[in-house]
Design a protein around this motif. Sequence first.
Motif, mmCIF file in Angstrom:
data_model
loop_
_atom_site.group_PDB
_atom_site.id
_atom_site.type_symbol
_atom_site.label_atom_id
_atom_site.label_comp_id
_atom_site.label_asym_id
_atom_site.label_seq_id
_atom_site.Cartn_x
_atom_site.Cartn_y
_atom_site.Cartn_z
ATOM 1 N N LEU A 93 0.838 -1.204 0.000
ATOM 2 C CA LEU A 93 0.000 0.000 0.000
ATOM 3 C C LEU A 93 0.867 1.246 0.000
ATOM 4 O O LEU A 93 0.607 2.199 -0.742
ATOM 5 C CB LEU A 93 -0.918 -0.018 1.226
ATOM 6 C CG LEU A 93 -1.995 1.041 1.283
ATOM 7 C CD1 LEU A 93 -3.228 0.494 1.988
ATOM 8 C CD2 LEU A 93 -1.510 2.291 1.980
ATOM 9 N N ALA A 94 1.923 1.247 0.810
ATOM 10 C CA ALA A 94 2.811 2.407 0.892
ATOM 11 C C ALA A 94 3.559 2.645 -0.415
ATOM 12 O O ALA A 94 3.784 3.789 -0.818
ATOM 13 C CB ALA A 94 3.807 2.219 2.037
ATOM 14 N N VAL A 95 3.939 1.575 -1.096
ATOM 15 C CA VAL A 95 4.728 1.697 -2.320
ATOM 16 C C VAL A 95 3.854 1.928 -3.548
ATOM 17 O O VAL A 95 4.183 2.753 -4.410
ATOM 18 C CB VAL A 95 5.616 0.440 -2.517
ATOM 19 C CG1 VAL A 95 6.321 0.462 -3.866
ATOM 20 C CG2 VAL A 95 6.624 0.319 -1.391
ATOM 21 N N HIS A 96 2.724 1.215 -3.633
ATOM 22 C CA HIS A 96 1.922 1.234 -4.867
ATOM 23 C C HIS A 96 0.520 1.814 -4.721
ATOM 24 O O HIS A 96 -0.182 1.952 -5.719
ATOM 25 C CB HIS A 96 1.803 -0.187 -5.436
ATOM 26 C CG HIS A 96 3.109 -0.751 -5.867
ATOM 27 N ND1 HIS A 96 3.766 -0.325 -6.997
ATOM 28 C CD2 HIS A 96 3.897 -1.700 -5.303
ATOM 29 C CE1 HIS A 96 4.902 -1.001 -7.118
ATOM 30 N NE2 HIS A 96 5.008 -1.832 -6.094
ATOM 31 N N GLY A 97 0.082 2.111 -3.512
ATOM 32 C CA GLY A 97 -1.256 2.664 -3.320
ATOM 33 C C GLY A 97 -2.277 1.591 -2.969
ATOM 34 O O GLY A 97 -1.952 0.432 -2.746
ATOM 35 N N TRP A 98 -3.529 2.020 -2.950
ATOM 36 C CA TRP A 98 -4.628 1.171 -2.502
ATOM 37 C C TRP A 98 -4.957 0.083 -3.517
ATOM 38 O O TRP A 98 -5.180 0.370 -4.686
ATOM 39 C CB TRP A 98 -5.871 2.002 -2.228
ATOM 40 C CG TRP A 98 -5.706 2.866 -1.013
ATOM 41 C CD1 TRP A 98 -5.311 4.164 -0.986
ATOM 42 C CD2 TRP A 98 -5.896 2.469 0.332
ATOM 43 N NE1 TRP A 98 -5.246 4.608 0.310
ATOM 44 C CE2 TRP A 98 -5.605 3.587 1.147
ATOM 45 C CE3 TRP A 98 -6.289 1.281 0.951
ATOM 46 C CZ2 TRP A 98 -5.696 3.545 2.529
ATOM 47 C CZ3 TRP A 98 -6.377 1.249 2.330
ATOM 48 C CH2 TRP A 98 -6.083 2.379 3.105
ATOM 49 N N PRO A 99 -5.022 -1.171 -3.054
ATOM 50 C CA PRO A 99 -5.431 -2.267 -3.934
ATOM 51 C C PRO A 99 -6.956 -2.383 -3.977
ATOM 52 O O PRO A 99 -7.671 -1.554 -3.387
ATOM 53 C CB PRO A 99 -4.823 -3.493 -3.240
ATOM 54 C CG PRO A 99 -4.904 -3.149 -1.783
ATOM 55 C CD PRO A 99 -4.640 -1.651 -1.727
ATOM 56 N N HIS A 100 -7.437 -3.411 -4.624
ATOM 57 C CA HIS A 100 -8.858 -3.742 -4.647
ATOM 58 C C HIS A 100 -9.364 -3.804 -3.205
ATOM 59 O O HIS A 100 -8.650 -4.248 -2.306
ATOM 60 C CB HIS A 100 -9.025 -5.101 -5.354
ATOM 61 C CG HIS A 100 -10.435 -5.488 -5.621
ATOM 62 N ND1 HIS A 100 -11.214 -6.106 -4.675
ATOM 63 C CD2 HIS A 100 -11.188 -5.365 -6.734
ATOM 64 C CE1 HIS A 100 -12.399 -6.353 -5.193
ATOM 65 N NE2 HIS A 100 -12.415 -5.915 -6.451
ATOM 66 N N TRP A 101 -10.604 -3.388 -2.954
ATOM 67 C CA TRP A 101 -11.151 -3.335 -1.597
ATOM 68 C C TRP A 101 -11.078 -4.686 -0.880
ATOM 69 O O TRP A 101 -10.897 -4.745 0.337
ATOM 70 C CB TRP A 101 -12.592 -2.826 -1.595
ATOM 71 C CG TRP A 101 -13.575 -3.783 -2.226
ATOM 72 C CD1 TRP A 101 -13.994 -3.802 -3.520
ATOM 73 C CD2 TRP A 101 -14.224 -4.880 -1.580
ATOM 74 N NE1 TRP A 101 -14.865 -4.846 -3.728
ATOM 75 C CE2 TRP A 101 -15.034 -5.522 -2.544
ATOM 76 C CE3 TRP A 101 -14.214 -5.397 -0.289
ATOM 77 C CZ2 TRP A 101 -15.811 -6.646 -2.263
ATOM 78 C CZ3 TRP A 101 -14.994 -6.517 -0.005
ATOM 79 C CH2 TRP A 101 -15.784 -7.122 -0.982
ATOM 80 N N PHE A 102 -11.209 -5.773 -1.624
ATOM 81 C CA PHE A 102 -11.176 -7.094 -1.002
ATOM 82 C C PHE A 102 -9.793 -7.392 -0.427
ATOM 83 O O PHE A 102 -9.673 -8.029 0.623
ATOM 84 C CB PHE A 102 -11.592 -8.175 -2.008
ATOM 85 C CG PHE A 102 -11.791 -9.526 -1.388
ATOM 86 C CD1 PHE A 102 -12.849 -9.750 -0.523
ATOM 87 C CD2 PHE A 102 -10.922 -10.568 -1.657
ATOM 88 C CE1 PHE A 102 -13.038 -10.997 0.065
ATOM 89 C CE2 PHE A 102 -11.096 -11.814 -1.078
ATOM 90 C CZ PHE A 102 -12.158 -12.033 -0.220
ATOM 91 N N GLN A 103 -8.748 -6.907 -1.097
ATOM 92 C CA GLN A 103 -7.386 -7.091 -0.594
ATOM 93 C C GLN A 103 -7.185 -6.296 0.699
ATOM 94 O O GLN A 103 -6.472 -6.740 1.602
ATOM 95 C CB GLN A 103 -6.353 -6.677 -1.648
ATOM 96 C CG GLN A 103 -6.468 -7.419 -2.957
ATOM 97 C CD GLN A 103 -6.276 -8.920 -2.813
ATOM 98 O OE1 GLN A 103 -5.462 -9.372 -2.042
ATOM 99 N NE2 GLN A 103 -7.043 -9.682 -3.571
ATOM 100 N N VAL A 104 -7.823 -5.132 0.790
ATOM 101 C CA VAL A 104 -7.754 -4.337 2.023
ATOM 102 C C VAL A 104 -8.422 -5.104 3.161
ATOM 103 O O VAL A 104 -7.882 -5.195 4.271
ATOM 104 C CB VAL A 104 -8.418 -2.954 1.823
ATOM 105 C CG1 VAL A 104 -8.476 -2.181 3.141
ATOM 106 C CG2 VAL A 104 -7.676 -2.146 0.762
ATOM 107 N N ALA A 105 -9.580 -5.688 2.886
ATOM 108 C CA ALA A 105 -10.288 -6.476 3.902
ATOM 109 C C ALA A 105 -9.438 -7.661 4.364
ATOM 110 O O ALA A 105 -9.363 -7.953 5.567
ATOM 111 C CB ALA A 105 -11.627 -6.960 3.348
ATOM 112 N N LEU A 106 -8.785 -8.327 3.421
ATOM 113 C CA LEU A 106 -7.911 -9.444 3.786
ATOM 114 C C LEU A 106 -6.762 -8.972 4.673
ATOM 115 O O LEU A 106 -6.387 -9.641 5.639
ATOM 116 C CB LEU A 106 -7.363 -10.132 2.534
ATOM 117 C CG LEU A 106 -8.364 -10.933 1.719
ATOM 118 C CD1 LEU A 106 -7.712 -11.426 0.428
ATOM 119 C CD2 LEU A 106 -8.931 -12.088 2.517
#
Length: 127
Positions: A93-106
């Motif tokens: 997240l710090a290097v590339h930004g926000w992923p798909h919302w499901f990856q955030v939940a995981l």
Amino acid sequence: MTKDKALHALMLTMGYGCVAIGLFHVLLGNSAIPGESSAGPTIDSLGRFFGAIFAGYGVAWIQAARRSPIRTTAVRRLAGILFLGGLGRILSLAVHGWPHWFQVALGIVELALPPLFLWLARTDSEQ
């Protein structure tokens, strides 16, 4: 439900869940990754490989849950691996930004479950 029974149930759930998710990734490749079905063959190969590794991680949880008594050291190591995965997501997240919302939940699950496992695995002498 006692702490021991809760730990055993959570470990088995974790184990069977990881095996299922891992095999899902082995079988479906890129299609198993939300938002990434168009990724190329290199990512597909990597995803299927890591799917197999994740299934093996699940087997390790199942084996650890079947020990009597459950070894606190095994729980700590397996929970630490899960936590490290969550930290990897934060780094991404710090290097590339926000992923798909499901990856955030995981990632949230990967950071929240290890302390629960550690608490459930604590022996009376450690409290």
